[in-house]
Motif scaffolding. Structure first.
Motif, PDB file in Angstrom:
ATOM      1  N   MET A   1     -67.334 -82.554  15.479  1.00  0.00           N
ATOM      2  CA  MET A   1     -67.458 -83.104  14.135  1.00  0.00           C
ATOM      3  C   MET A   1     -66.195 -82.716  13.336  1.00  0.00           C
ATOM      4  N   THR A   2     -65.566 -83.693  12.679  1.00  0.00           N
ATOM      5  CA  THR A   2     -64.349 -83.417  11.911  1.00  0.00           C
ATOM      6  C   THR A   2     -64.593 -83.699  10.440  1.00  0.00           C
ATOM      7  N   THR A   3     -64.385 -82.689   9.586  1.00  0.00           N
ATOM      8  CA  THR A   3     -64.653 -82.846   8.154  1.00  0.00           C
ATOM      9  C   THR A   3     -63.346 -82.814   7.369  1.00  0.00           C
ATOM     10  N   PRO A   4     -62.940 -83.927   6.720  1.00  0.00           N
ATOM     11  CA  PRO A   4     -61.698 -83.887   5.954  1.00  0.00           C
ATOM     12  C   PRO A   4     -61.837 -82.958   4.748  1.00  0.00           C
ATOM     13  N   GLN A   5     -60.824 -82.181   4.428  1.00  0.00           N
ATOM     14  CA  GLN A   5     -60.852 -81.242   3.292  1.00  0.00           C
ATOM     15  C   GLN A   5     -59.924 -81.776   2.221  1.00  0.00           C
ATOM     16  N   SER A   6     -60.453 -82.236   1.140  1.00  0.00           N
ATOM     17  CA  SER A   6     -59.616 -82.879   0.141  1.00  0.00           C
ATOM     18  C   SER A   6     -58.597 -81.917  -0.461  1.00  0.00           C
ATOM     19  N   SER A   7     -58.988 -80.653  -0.698  1.00  0.00           N
ATOM     20  CA  SER A   7     -58.080 -79.737  -1.382  1.00  0.00           C
ATOM     21  C   SER A   7     -56.825 -79.464  -0.567  1.00  0.00           C
ATOM     22  N   SER A   8     -56.959 -79.242   0.693  1.00  0.00           N
ATOM     23  CA  SER A   8     -55.788 -78.829   1.472  1.00  0.00           C
ATOM     24  C   SER A   8     -55.272 -79.922   2.396  1.00  0.00           C
ATOM     25  N   GLU A   9     -55.955 -81.036   2.440  1.00  0.00           N
ATOM     26  CA  GLU A   9     -55.583 -82.123   3.347  1.00  0.00           C
ATOM     27  C   GLU A   9     -55.767 -81.724   4.808  1.00  0.00           C
ATOM     28  N   LYS A  10     -56.392 -80.559   5.035  1.00  0.00           N
ATOM     29  CA  LYS A  10     -56.600 -80.111   6.411  1.00  0.00           C
ATOM     30  C   LYS A  10     -57.834 -80.778   6.979  1.00  0.00           C
ATOM     31  N   SER A  11     -57.782 -81.070   8.248  1.00  0.00           N
ATOM     32  CA  SER A  11     -58.955 -81.598   8.907  1.00  0.00           C
ATOM     33  C   SER A  11     -59.553 -80.445   9.714  1.00  0.00           C
ATOM     34  N   ILE A  12     -60.762 -80.055   9.352  1.00  0.00           N
ATOM     35  CA  ILE A  12     -61.339 -78.871  10.009  1.00  0.00           C
ATOM     36  C   ILE A  12     -62.442 -79.305  10.967  1.00  0.00           C
ATOM     37  N   ARG A  13     -62.320 -78.874  12.197  1.00  0.00           N
ATOM     38  CA  ARG A  13     -63.326 -79.207  13.199  1.00  0.00           C
ATOM     39  C   ARG A  13     -64.342 -78.073  13.225  1.00  0.00           C
ATOM     40  N   HIS A  14     -65.597 -78.388  12.979  1.00  0.00           N
ATOM     41  CA  HIS A  14     -66.639 -77.352  12.958  1.00  0.00           C
ATOM     42  C   HIS A  14     -67.392 -77.386  14.287  1.00  0.00           C
ATOM     43  N   VAL A  15     -67.304 -76.271  15.029  1.00  0.00           N
ATOM     44  CA  VAL A  15     -67.933 -76.247  16.358  1.00  0.00           C
ATOM     45  C   VAL A  15     -68.982 -75.133  16.424  1.00  0.00           C
ATOM     46  N   ASP A  16     -69.889 -75.280  17.392  1.00  0.00           N
ATOM     47  CA  ASP A  16     -70.887 -74.219  17.612  1.00  0.00           C
ATOM     48  C   ASP A  16     -70.191 -72.943  18.101  1.00  0.00           C
ATOM     49  N   ALA A  17     -69.223 -73.131  18.983  1.00  0.00           N
ATOM     50  CA  ALA A  17     -68.550 -71.948  19.543  1.00  0.00           C
ATOM     51  C   ALA A  17     -67.138 -72.293  19.963  1.00  0.00           C
ATOM     52  N   VAL A  18     -66.268 -71.285  19.883  1.00  0.00           N
ATOM     53  CA  VAL A  18     -64.912 -71.427  20.402  1.00  0.00           C
ATOM     54  C   VAL A  18     -64.664 -70.283  21.379  1.00  0.00           C
ATOM     55  N   VAL A  19     -63.990 -70.615  22.477  1.00  0.00           N
ATOM     56  CA  VAL A  19     -63.553 -69.585  23.430  1.00  0.00           C
ATOM     57  C   VAL A  19     -62.033 -69.601  23.384  1.00  0.00           C
ATOM     58  N   ILE A  20     -61.433 -68.452  23.158  1.00  0.00           N
ATOM     59  CA  ILE A  20     -59.963 -68.380  23.108  1.00  0.00           C
ATOM     60  C   ILE A  20     -59.480 -67.686  24.381  1.00  0.00           C
ATOM     61  N   GLY A  21     -58.773 -68.419  25.221  1.00  0.00           N
ATOM     62  CA  GLY A  21     -58.275 -67.876  26.487  1.00  0.00           C
ATOM     63  C   GLY A  21     -59.072 -68.423  27.651  1.00  0.00           C
ATOM     64  N   ALA A  22     -58.362 -69.060  28.612  1.00  0.00           N
ATOM     65  CA  ALA A  22     -59.056 -69.630  29.781  1.00  0.00           C
ATOM     66  C   ALA A  22     -58.701 -68.866  31.046  1.00  0.00           C
ATOM     67  N   GLY A  23     -58.930 -67.548  31.014  1.00  0.00           N
ATOM     68  CA  GLY A  23     -58.843 -66.753  32.237  1.00  0.00           C
ATOM     69  C   GLY A  23     -60.250 -66.610  32.792  1.00  0.00           C
ATOM     70  N   THR A  24     -60.454 -65.601  33.636  1.00  0.00           N
ATOM     71  CA  THR A  24     -61.772 -65.414  34.261  1.00  0.00           C
ATOM     72  C   THR A  24     -62.867 -65.219  33.206  1.00  0.00           C
ATOM     73  N   ALA A  25     -62.592 -64.381  32.208  1.00  0.00           N
ATOM     74  CA  ALA A  25     -63.604 -64.114  31.173  1.00  0.00           C
ATOM     75  C   ALA A  25     -63.891 -65.385  30.384  1.00  0.00           C
ATOM     76  N   GLY A  26     -62.828 -66.100  29.988  1.00  0.00           N
ATOM     77  CA  GLY A  26     -62.994 -67.320  29.198  1.00  0.00           C
ATOM     78  C   GLY A  26     -63.722 -68.406  29.982  1.00  0.00           C
ATOM     79  N   HIS A  27     -63.365 -68.581  31.253  1.00  0.00           N
ATOM     80  CA  HIS A  27     -64.052 -69.585  32.091  1.00  0.00           C
ATOM     81  C   HIS A  27     -65.555 -69.300  32.134  1.00  0.00           C
ATOM     82  N   ASN A  28     -65.897 -68.035  32.384  1.00  0.00           N
ATOM     83  CA  ASN A  28     -67.325 -67.679  32.499  1.00  0.00           C
ATOM     84  C   ASN A  28     -68.065 -67.921  31.197  1.00  0.00           C
TER      85      ASN A  28
END
Ligand SMILES: Cc1cc2nc3c(=O)[nH]c(=O)nc-3n(C[C@H](O)[C@H](O)[C@H](O)COP(=O)(O)OP(=O)(O)OC[C@H]3O[C@@H](n4cnc5c(N)ncnc54)[C@H](O)[C@@H]3O)c2cc1C
Ligand SMILES: NC(=O)c1ccc[n+]([C@@H]2O[C@H](COP(=O)([O-])OP(=O)(O)OC[C@H]3O[C@@H](n4cnc5c(N)ncnc54)[C@H](O)[C@@H]3O)[C@@H](O)[C@H]2O)c1
Length: 515
Positions: A1-28
């Motif tokens: 889901m992408t919500t436009p932000q009028s104040s900053s012109e930023k488009s912020i994607r709101h997700v249930d979860a983010v994983v940072i890093g796709a090594g063994t820990a991130g893959h799992n």
């Protein structure tokens, strides 16, 4: 889901979860979360095939496998088997790379099966507003708000300051050594930790002239001086170990046909010395990168060693936040099985929360019902509601010959805590099967509590240490005491009979302590 932000012109994607890093820990972690939601993102810079498969565990063991073949072909005279193996360096490296790529291919196949919309190729950092900024290779920035965050950013080789500039391409790290097209003629390995010892011995066995420098008198990070001294004695039979040395400067000499690396160092006797050769492998440790992520903007504090504070050692959760830090990134136990377990458990916990089942399904039930959880069954005791959450039993193995292993608490930790203990031991210098096999150099020491008769920890240099480590870790995890272990059968003639001798010695010391 992408919500436009009028104040900053930023488009912020709101997700249930983010994983940072796709090594063994991130893959799992990603695999667990994606079972319950499509609204999950994984951000990764660099390779997606994991450090372990591409530049860690697997290529190093492939190199060691070639080295052991070479060594035993050339060192079997005492058995009446004389050999003179020719080493084809290009073929050695080709097999390392081909097999490594095969292993990496499995990881990449899994990544390919993930929804492209869920993958971001770039570097993540936390902005002042607490959003996650993903800076892509194309120069775009994506802004992400996540209900749950798993940080699995691993670690990188640490190279002393100035070495990259001074040594240029004569400098190697574990990130680059497996890419060599051929074996070098000579190599200085700086650091006698796990990477230094494993790779120095492998290279030496493959005919490379190797010297190892270490700044102190400790090999393999051993914390029991008797095991350390035994390890030094065993390795000195075949390796040029220059311990207690200080590297004063490194330079590069381009005057000849082949560039030469030059190390100026002060030896253990305080004398100034010089080493010259083709390559220098910096095996001077690995560091996480948490301090570069802007974690202060999301309430995560780090200690002086870059480790997160207020940290749950089982799931990696930072208490009071929606953030988990798992694998090498948290710098507590930078080993593959730990990264794998922490990634799995954090992902599972987040998945239960997203699906609203966190309150009615215990983690042990969730894992028991999970087809991916076979490698994680050892965590069941740690997280079942009947038991308080405890850490995984520490276990580390170095794949040198002789191997090194440590399980449970180190002797240093036991002494620092002032725990009552006895030490049972066995030498492998004349142990039956070890002698038969010609692998008879080693020492095992078991630390046990004389009051509970439970094993607190153990350390060993010697043959088959990987198997002894697993038996002892199982005993510690499941609280099997010395008598319980001694009641198990030990087959004859095996190297594991050495374990029984050490257990009997421990048992007799417990009796003396009690009388
Ligand atoms: C030579 C060598 C041999 C080893 N041998 C063994 C062994 O025999 N047994 C063992 O148990 N362990 C071994 N290890 C350790 C093991 O490889 C690691 O513990 C394990 O791979 C760590 O996995 P991880 O998922 O935490 O990190 P990684 O697999 O390193 O994954 C981290 C990922 O995060 C990415 N990343 C970092 N920062 C960001 C950011 N800001 N934004 C987006 N992405 C980011 C990185 O590019 C990387 O892709 C070895 C390591 C080395 C180097
Ligand atoms: N078999 C395995 O499980 C395995 C194998 C390889 C790596 N690993 C993982 O990778 C991690 C990193 O391994 P590593 O060997 O790079 O790190 P390490 O911290 O284990 O060892 C680094 C060594 O380098 C020495 N050193 C540091 N700076 C130096 C300098 N300037 N001059 C001389 N000596 C110096 C240190 O004294 C130490 O002995 C390990 O802790 C382990 O978690 C595991």
């Amino acid at each position: 889901m992408t919500t436009p932000q009028s104040s900053s012109e930023k488009s912020i994607r709101h997700v249930d979860a983010v994983v940072i890093g796709a090594g063994t820990a991130g893959h799992n972690a990603y695999r667990q979360i994606s079972k319950v939601t499509d609204n999950v993102v994984i951000i990764n810079e660099g390779i997606w095939s994991t450090t372990c498969t591409t530049m860690g565990c697997m290529p190093s063991k492939l190199l060691i496998a070639a080295a052991d073949r070479a060594y035993h072909s050339n060192h079997s005279d005492e058995f009446g088997v004389e050999g003179n193996a020719t080493i084809n360096g290009k073929q050695v490296m080709k097999r390392v790379q081909d097999e490594r790529d095969r292993f990496a291919g499995f990881a990449l196949k899994s990544v390919d099966s993930w929804d492209e919309n869920n993958k971001i190729y770039g570097r993540a950092i936390f902005s002042e507003s607490g959003l996650i900024e993903a800076h892509t290779a194309e120069g775009d920035t994506q802004y992400i708000k996540a209900d749950h965050i798993i940080i699995a950013t691993g670690s990188k080789p640490f190279v002393p300051e100035g070495w990259k500039l001074s040594l240029g391409d004569t400098l190697l790290t574990s990130d680059t050594i497996f890419e060599l097209p051929d074996l070098p003629k000579s190599m200085a390995v700086v650091g006698a930790g796990a990477i230094g010892l494993e790779l120095a011995q492998a290279m030496s066995r493959l005919g490379v002239e190797v010297v190892i420098f270490n700044r102190n008198n400790i090999v393999g990070g051993l914390r029991d001086e008797e095991i350390n001294q035994k390890a030094i004695a065993c390795f000195s039979n075949e390796l040029d170990l220059r311990l207690n040395t200080t590297i004063d400067s490194v330079t590069r000499d381009d005057s000849g046909d082949t560039p030469q690396a030059v190390i100026h160092y002060t030896d253990a006797d305080g004398k100034a010395q010089t080493w010259r050769g083709e390559k220098v492998l910096a095996a001077t440790g690995r560091r996480n990168t948490l301090h570069t992520l802007g974690l202060e903007h999301v309430g995560v504090e780090l200690d002086k060693s870059n480790r997160p504070l207020n940290f749950n050692r089982v799931t990696g959760k930072i208490e009071g936040t929606n953030i988990y830090i798992v694998g090498d990134a948290n710098a507590y136990m930078p080993l593959l099985h730990v990264s794998s377990n922490e990634g799995f458990l954090s992902g599972k916990e987040v998945a239960l929360k997203i699906s609203g089942r966190a309150d009615d399904v215990s983690m042990s039930e969730a894992i028991a019902n999970d087809s991916d959880s076979t490698n994680n069954s050892n965590m069941l005791n740690d997280i079942s509601p009947e038991k308080s959450q405890t850490e995984t039993t520490a276990m580390a193995v170095m794949f040198t010959e002789p191997q090194i292993m440590n399980v449970g608490q180190s002797l240093l930790q036991i002494k620092e805590k002032g725990l009552p203990h006895v030490i049972g031991e066995v030498s492998f210098d004349n142990q039956g099967r070890s002698r038969v096999m010609g692998v008879n150099c080693g020492l095992l020491r078991i630390y046990a509590c004389p009051e509970t008769h439970l094993i607190l920890g153990a350390s060993m240099v010697g043959p088959d240490a990987e198997y002894l480590a697993h038996i002892l870790a199982t005993a510690i995890t499941n609280q099997v005491d010395i008598d319980g272990l001694l009641a198990s059968p030990f087959y004859h003639p095996t190297i594991l009979e050495g374990l029984r001798t050490a257990l009997r010695d421990t048992s007799s010391k417990i009796k003396k302590y009690s009388s």
